[in-house]
Design a protein around this motif. Structure first.
Motif, PDB file in Angstrom:
ATOM      1  N   ARG A  86       0.834  -1.207   0.000  1.00  0.00           N
ATOM      2  CA  ARG A  86       0.000   0.000   0.000  1.00  0.00           C
ATOM      3  C   ARG A  86       0.865   1.251   0.000  1.00  0.00           C
ATOM      4  N   GLN A  87       1.925   1.223   0.766  1.00  0.00           N
ATOM      5  CA  GLN A  87       2.813   2.375   0.852  1.00  0.00           C
ATOM      6  C   GLN A  87       3.480   2.664  -0.496  1.00  0.00           C
ATOM      7  N   ARG A  88       3.958   1.621  -1.178  1.00  0.00           N
ATOM      8  CA  ARG A  88       4.598   1.813  -2.481  1.00  0.00           C
ATOM      9  C   ARG A  88       3.615   2.363  -3.513  1.00  0.00           C
ATOM     10  N   VAL A  89       2.397   1.807  -3.526  1.00  0.00           N
ATOM     11  CA  VAL A  89       1.401   2.258  -4.489  1.00  0.00           C
ATOM     12  C   VAL A  89       1.005   3.696  -4.217  1.00  0.00           C
ATOM     13  N   GLU A  90       0.849   4.036  -2.942  1.00  0.00           N
ATOM     14  CA  GLU A  90       0.495   5.409  -2.593  1.00  0.00           C
ATOM     15  C   GLU A  90       1.590   6.384  -3.026  1.00  0.00           C
ATOM     16  N   GLY A  91       2.838   5.989  -2.838  1.00  0.00           N
ATOM     17  CA  GLY A  91       3.948   6.824  -3.282  1.00  0.00           C
ATOM     18  C   GLY A  91       3.937   7.010  -4.787  1.00  0.00           C
ATOM     19  N   MET A  92       3.572   5.950  -5.523  1.00  0.00           N
ATOM     20  CA  MET A  92       3.486   6.034  -6.976  1.00  0.00           C
ATOM     21  C   MET A  92       2.399   7.007  -7.397  1.00  0.00           C
ATOM     22  N   LEU A  93       1.237   6.954  -6.723  1.00  0.00           N
ATOM     23  CA  LEU A  93       0.134   7.854  -7.063  1.00  0.00           C
ATOM     24  C   LEU A  93       0.518   9.316  -6.836  1.00  0.00           C
ATOM     25  N   ARG A  94       1.295   9.575  -5.810  1.00  0.00           N
ATOM     26  CA  ARG A  94       1.695  10.960  -5.514  1.00  0.00           C
ATOM     27  C   ARG A  94       2.637  11.524  -6.578  1.00  0.00           C
ATOM     28  N   SER A  95       3.184  10.649  -7.415  1.00  0.00           N
ATOM     29  CA  SER A  95       4.102  11.128  -8.452  1.00  0.00           C
ATOM     30  C   SER A  95       3.352  11.654  -9.676  1.00  0.00           C
ATOM     31  N   PHE A  96       2.021  11.423  -9.738  1.00  0.00           N
ATOM     32  CA  PHE A  96       1.237  11.891 -10.872  1.00  0.00           C
ATOM     33  C   PHE A  96       0.787  13.334 -10.672  1.00  0.00           C
ATOM     34  N   THR A  97       0.385  13.975 -11.759  1.00  0.00           N
ATOM     35  CA  THR A  97      -0.128  15.338 -11.690  1.00  0.00           C
ATOM     36  C   THR A  97      -1.568  15.322 -11.187  1.00  0.00           C
ATOM     37  N   GLU A  98      -2.051  16.480 -10.814  1.00  0.00           N
ATOM     38  CA  GLU A  98      -3.430  16.589 -10.330  1.00  0.00           C
ATOM     39  C   GLU A  98      -4.407  16.131 -11.415  1.00  0.00           C
ATOM     40  N   GLU A  99      -4.162  16.531 -12.662  1.00  0.00           N
ATOM     41  CA  GLU A  99      -5.050  16.137 -13.754  1.00  0.00           C
ATOM     42  C   GLU A  99      -5.060  14.623 -13.937  1.00  0.00           C
ATOM     43  N   GLU A 100      -3.894  13.997 -13.862  1.00  0.00           N
ATOM     44  CA  GLU A 100      -3.817  12.547 -14.025  1.00  0.00           C
ATOM     45  C   GLU A 100      -4.540  11.832 -12.891  1.00  0.00           C
ATOM     46  N   ILE A 101      -4.404  12.337 -11.682  1.00  0.00           N
ATOM     47  CA  ILE A 101      -5.084  11.718 -10.541  1.00  0.00           C
ATOM     48  C   ILE A 101      -6.590  11.827 -10.690  1.00  0.00           C
ATOM     49  N   ARG A 102      -7.076  12.991 -11.150  1.00  0.00           N
ATOM     50  CA  ARG A 102      -8.527  13.147 -11.335  1.00  0.00           C
ATOM     51  C   ARG A 102      -9.039  12.215 -12.433  1.00  0.00           C
ATOM     52  N   ASP A 103      -8.221  11.962 -13.448  1.00  0.00           N
ATOM     53  CA  ASP A 103      -8.621  11.028 -14.500  1.00  0.00           C
ATOM     54  C   ASP A 103      -8.740   9.604 -13.959  1.00  0.00           C
ATOM     55  N   MET A 104      -7.944   9.273 -12.947  1.00  0.00           N
ATOM     56  CA  MET A 104      -7.998   7.937 -12.337  1.00  0.00           C
ATOM     57  C   MET A 104      -9.171   7.770 -11.378  1.00  0.00           C
ATOM     58  N   THR A 105      -9.696   8.881 -10.902  1.00  0.00           N
ATOM     59  CA  THR A 105     -10.707   8.830  -9.846  1.00  0.00           C
ATOM     60  C   THR A 105     -12.027   8.286 -10.378  1.00  0.00           C
ATOM     61  N   LYS A 106     -12.588   7.341  -9.637  1.00  0.00           N
ATOM     62  CA  LYS A 106     -13.863   6.734 -10.018  1.00  0.00           C
ATOM     63  C   LYS A 106     -14.977   7.253  -9.122  1.00  0.00           C
ATOM     64  N   GLU A 107     -16.091   6.551  -9.129  1.00  0.00           N
ATOM     65  CA  GLU A 107     -17.232   6.969  -8.315  1.00  0.00           C
ATOM     66  C   GLU A 107     -16.871   7.006  -6.836  1.00  0.00           C
ATOM     67  N   GLU A 108     -17.579   7.853  -6.117  1.00  0.00           N
ATOM     68  CA  GLU A 108     -17.404   8.012  -4.675  1.00  0.00           C
ATOM     69  C   GLU A 108     -15.984   8.466  -4.322  1.00  0.00           C
ATOM     70  N   ASN A 109     -15.358   9.167  -5.278  1.00  0.00           N
ATOM     71  CA  ASN A 109     -14.067   9.801  -5.005  1.00  0.00           C
ATOM     72  C   ASN A 109     -12.985   8.790  -4.634  1.00  0.00           C
ATOM     73  N   ARG A 110     -13.010   7.624  -5.294  1.00  0.00           N
ATOM     74  CA  ARG A 110     -12.045   6.574  -4.972  1.00  0.00           C
ATOM     75  C   ARG A 110     -11.098   6.314  -6.148  1.00  0.00           C
ATOM     76  N   ILE A 111      -9.886   5.914  -5.812  1.00  0.00           N
ATOM     77  CA  ILE A 111      -8.907   5.458  -6.804  1.00  0.00           C
ATOM     78  C   ILE A 111      -8.599   4.001  -6.499  1.00  0.00           C
ATOM     79  N   GLU A 112      -8.798   3.144  -7.486  1.00  0.00           N
ATOM     80  CA  GLU A 112      -8.526   1.723  -7.303  1.00  0.00           C
ATOM     81  C   GLU A 112      -7.331   1.317  -8.166  1.00  0.00           C
ATOM     82  N   VAL A 113      -6.396   0.622  -7.562  1.00  0.00           N
ATOM     83  CA  VAL A 113      -5.187   0.178  -8.263  1.00  0.00           C
ATOM     84  C   VAL A 113      -5.037  -1.327  -8.067  1.00  0.00           C
ATOM     85  N   THR A 114      -4.818  -2.042  -9.167  1.00  0.00           N
ATOM     86  CA  THR A 114      -4.585  -3.488  -9.104  1.00  0.00           C
ATOM     87  C   THR A 114      -3.173  -3.777  -9.578  1.00  0.00           C
TER      88      THR A 114
END
Length: 335
Positions: free
Chosen positions: A287-315
């Motif tokens: 979880r820590q590694r994935v969270e660190g990876m997400l923080r490396s993206f831009t705000e626009e990229e993070i919003r593009d990843m965001t799904k319903e209920e303001n969640r980001i799911e990573v597999t």
């Protein structure tokens, strides 16, 4: 079973499955490693539920990386990755010292099915044309080492031969085999299990001039051009020929051990075995590694990843673990 009993009499436990066995044939100046993979391979392949041809190809790549990665004498990683135009467009196998292996594949399901129907389910056909990279990562503040092998209708055994010829000029031979076995244990339903075997041998004499090998064919030489030929050392010819006699059935037979395989090959010359090195299916994701990876993206990229209920799911593509994050918390850290 004679060799197994002999090991027991000496107080030596057989390497078993999922353990690489280093060996040496000193009269032939040969060193190498051998492995049988079973449960760890099952876990990797069962997790993804790939089509059989893809599973078989990935298993072969896992076996090769296991043989190569366990040779690292430092804390680091060995990674094999293909990028091709074939039905299986990408393989990634990642070995982290001392014993962790993970793997995944990307493929076109329709193209794989068509290739299988047409009898083109072998590794060269599935890979197609492109390149394969083998990368050695020695850790932070250390330079990466990478060898590139062109894929032009060859399988993974030939890839290994070219890799060592190009990058290290070490005469090397590799045999790989994969099989799906019906396991009929008493009291349980029969199930399919994967088994893979591999043997690597390298010629390492004290006199380096004995290791000379011919150059790779350039592919674009004019007709009539002189071919670079070097007479191979007799000891290496003997060792290479012996390894090449290995049949797929021997390398995937659940009733054989790696010790028995090595004894069959080299008993006339005498083979020394060393302490086996266990390997296991293990992913580095967290979880820590994935969270660190997400923080490396831009705000626009993070919003593009965001799904319903303001969640980001990573597999995780390697182990299929799923991670769920609140998008606003990630954005707060980014901003």
């Amino acid at each position: 079973m004679k060799i197994v009993q002999e090991l027991k009499d000496r107080g030596i436990a057989p390497a078993g499955n999922d353990a690489v066995l280093p060996y040496a044939v000193e009269p032939l100046d040969v060193r190498g490693r051998a492995v049988f993979l079973g449960p760890s391979l099952d876990r990797i392949l069962d997790r993804h539920d790939y089509p059989v041809p893809v599973s078989r190809l990935l298993a072969e790549a896992v076996t090769l990386v296991t043989l190569l990665g366990t040779s690292l004498k430092f804390d680091g990683r060995f990674t094999l990755q293909t990028q091709t135009d074939g039905p299986v467009s990408m393989l990634v196998v990642d070995f982290e010292t001392p014993d962790g292996i993970r793997a995944c594949a990307k493929f076109d399901a329709d193209a794989v099915a068509a290739a299988e129907r047409e009898g083109r389910g072998d590794a060269p056909s599935l890979l197609g044309r492109g390149h394969l990279a083998m990368t050695v990562d020695q850790g932070a503040n250390m330079q990466l080492y990478q060898g590139i092998v062109e894929l032009d209708g060859i399988g993974l055994e030939e890839v290994a031969h070219r890799y060592f010829l190009q990058s290290e000029q070490i005469p090397t031979v590799v045999r790989l085999a994969v099989a799906e076995i019906l396991d009929r244990q008493e009291g349980t339903m029969p199930r399919h299990r994967w088994r893979a075997g591999g043997v690597l041998a390298q010629f390492l004499p004290e006199a380096p001039e004995r290791m000379r090998v011919p150059d790779l064919h350039p592919g674009d030489a004019p007709d009539g051009a002189e071919v670079h030929e070097i007479e191979e050392d007799d000891a290496w010819v003997e060792a290479r020929t012996l390894v090449e006699t290995l049949k797929d059935e021997e390398l995937t037979d659940p009733d054989l051990t790696v010790e028995q395989i090595l004894f069959r090959l080299f008993h006339e010359r005498g083979v020394r075995i060393f302490t086996p090195q266990a390997v296991e299916d293990r992913c580095r994701c967290s979880r820590q590694r994935v969270e660190g990876m997400l923080r490396s993206f831009t705000e626009e990229e993070i919003r593009d990843m965001t799904k319903e209920e303001n969640r980001i799911e990573v597999t995780c593509e390697f182990c299929s673990s799923q991670y769920d994050f609140e998008a606003e918390k990630i954005l707060a850290d980014v901003n």
